[in-house]
Design an enzyme around this catalytic site. Sequence first.
Site, PDB file in Angstrom:
ATOM      1  N   HIS A 100       0.884  -1.172   0.000  1.00 47.41           N
ATOM      2  CA  HIS A 100       0.000   0.000   0.000  1.00 47.41           C
ATOM      3  C   HIS A 100       0.923   1.224   0.000  1.00 47.41           C
ATOM      4  CE1 HIS A 100      -2.366  -2.944   2.456  1.00 47.41           C
ATOM      5  NE2 HIS A 100      -3.430  -2.391   1.921  1.00 47.41           N
ATOM      6  N   ASP A 103       2.316   1.996   3.365  1.00 48.12           N
ATOM      7  CA  ASP A 103       3.256   1.053   3.998  1.00 48.12           C
ATOM      8  C   ASP A 103       4.682   1.498   3.740  1.00 48.12           C
ATOM      9  OD1 ASP A 103       1.001  -0.618   4.252  1.00 48.12           O
ATOM     10  OD2 ASP A 103       1.535  -1.768   2.455  1.00 48.12           O
TER      11      ASP A 103
HETATM   12  C1  XLS Z   1      -7.319  -6.645   4.517  1.00 50.77           C
HETATM   13  C2  XLS Z   1      -6.886  -6.902   3.153  1.00 50.77           C
HETATM   14  C3  XLS Z   1      -5.785  -5.981   2.670  1.00 50.77           C
HETATM   15  C4  XLS Z   1      -5.680  -6.030   1.177  1.00 50.77           C
HETATM   16  C5  XLS Z   1      -4.916  -4.901   0.587  1.00 50.77           C
HETATM   17  O1  XLS Z   1      -7.973  -7.443   5.164  1.00 50.77           O
HETATM   18  O2  XLS Z   1      -6.521  -8.240   3.034  1.00 50.77           O
HETATM   19  O3  XLS Z   1      -4.583  -6.280   3.283  1.00 50.77           O
HETATM   20  O4  XLS Z   1      -5.129  -7.216   0.729  1.00 50.77           O
HETATM   21  O5  XLS Z   1      -5.496  -3.683   0.864  1.00 50.77           O
END
Ligand code: XLS
Length: 436
Positions: A100, A103
């Site tokens: 993301h 991140d």
């Molecule tokens: C959250 C999601 C997230 C997505 C990406 O539960 O799994 O991590 O994979 O935004």
Amino acid sequence: MSYFPEVSKIEYEGSDSRNPLAFHHYNPSEIVAGKTMEEWLRFSVCYWHTFRGTGTDPFGAPTMQRPWEDGTNSVDMALKRVDVAFEFMEKLGAPFYCFHDRDVAPEGSSLRETNAILDKVVAKLKAEQERTGIKLLWGTANMFSNPRFMHGAATTCNADVFAYAAAQVKKAIEVTHELGGINYVFWGGREGYHNLYNTDMKRELDHLGRFMHLAHEYAESIGFTGQFLFEPKPKEPTKHQYDFDAAACLNFIRANGLEGVVKLNIETNHATLAGHTMMHELAYASMQDALGSIDANTGDLLLGWDTDQFPTDIYLTTQCMLVIMGQDGLAPGGVNFDAKVRRESFEPVDLFYAHIGGMDAFARGLKIAAKIREEGRLAQIVTDRYSSWDSGIGAKIEAGEASFADLEAYMLEKGEAAPNQSGRQELLENLINDCL
Ligand code: XLS
Ligand code: NI
Ligand code: NI
């Protein structure tokens, strides 16, 4: 400078090895059913859990020991973390990663500053990708952590927040493109509701459709040809997420004319939170040519939330690979470990054990699924089970050549339907066990 000095490159040593820092089943160059394991599995490390996870849970403080962290969310720390991430991924031998925007880089005091910080970190990510050959499987935008998104992003009641989210996704698509990203993911975040009394659901869903079209139009305008993926999840953080499950997502995609533009990224723990198995979600997406990629993890039978544990269950990975092999692989998608070490596993080396275990479990699933397919018994049983549709009245129905009146005439003549045959469920379970 090494951040994992006790770990060298993880090598394949075979199933007799008891070295916990070696692969026992994942042998990237080994050919299974016509492709290398690396081609079938396309493993990806996720930045958020692996490099930003702290071990907090709703009841407790961070537990993770990460000696390289200086306790800040500074730009310098973000740049240093890129070195940590690439050393980890290189030693692991993961060909892909995902992130993301938030991140990899902290937010500044304005959107302009935030974008400039992101650019700085992206330049370093790009250099490290070039140095190591590791590729970006997908990028995405975090539109759920910052309090501005408390009512959602694309589905917020606040039009300004929609505009902010649009600006953020525009930038996230640009950096994904800049890094040669192969896919772009939309996971809902806070796109959903807590209370229908205050929610105009129709308006919110229309806005989400608008948002995805805007994203696609922008991607086309800058020449980003990566696959868009929608990631189903039924609840958490909201009590009802609009991307509930594969069926809800596909309905949304069709209702908004996004067929062919958006496929699905299916995650195990989300499937089970929705009351489905992972195999169900994969099969449902795949049969509609909409299975794009997977977030590989698993939940806990006894905990009702998204625990995102690493997948180690061979039945689970076998079921995943049966569906994935049935559509000849996931490319351009992959197997992304959207998974975290549990908070008691707080040492850096636990990150290696976790990923090695997940990769080995999928390698075994691949080999077992290949064997099941090669033996052909499972496929034969399914073929036989539906054989009444291959000729006679069944073939006429499938061809659209039988009306209700025709079917009535057929059955009046025959008097009673042909007897049913056994579904052989236990036999089938034994057959899978034969191949383990
Ligand atoms: C959250 C999601 C997230 C997505 C990406 O539960 O799994 O991590 O994979 O935004
Ligand atoms: Ni996910
Ligand atoms: Ni998740």
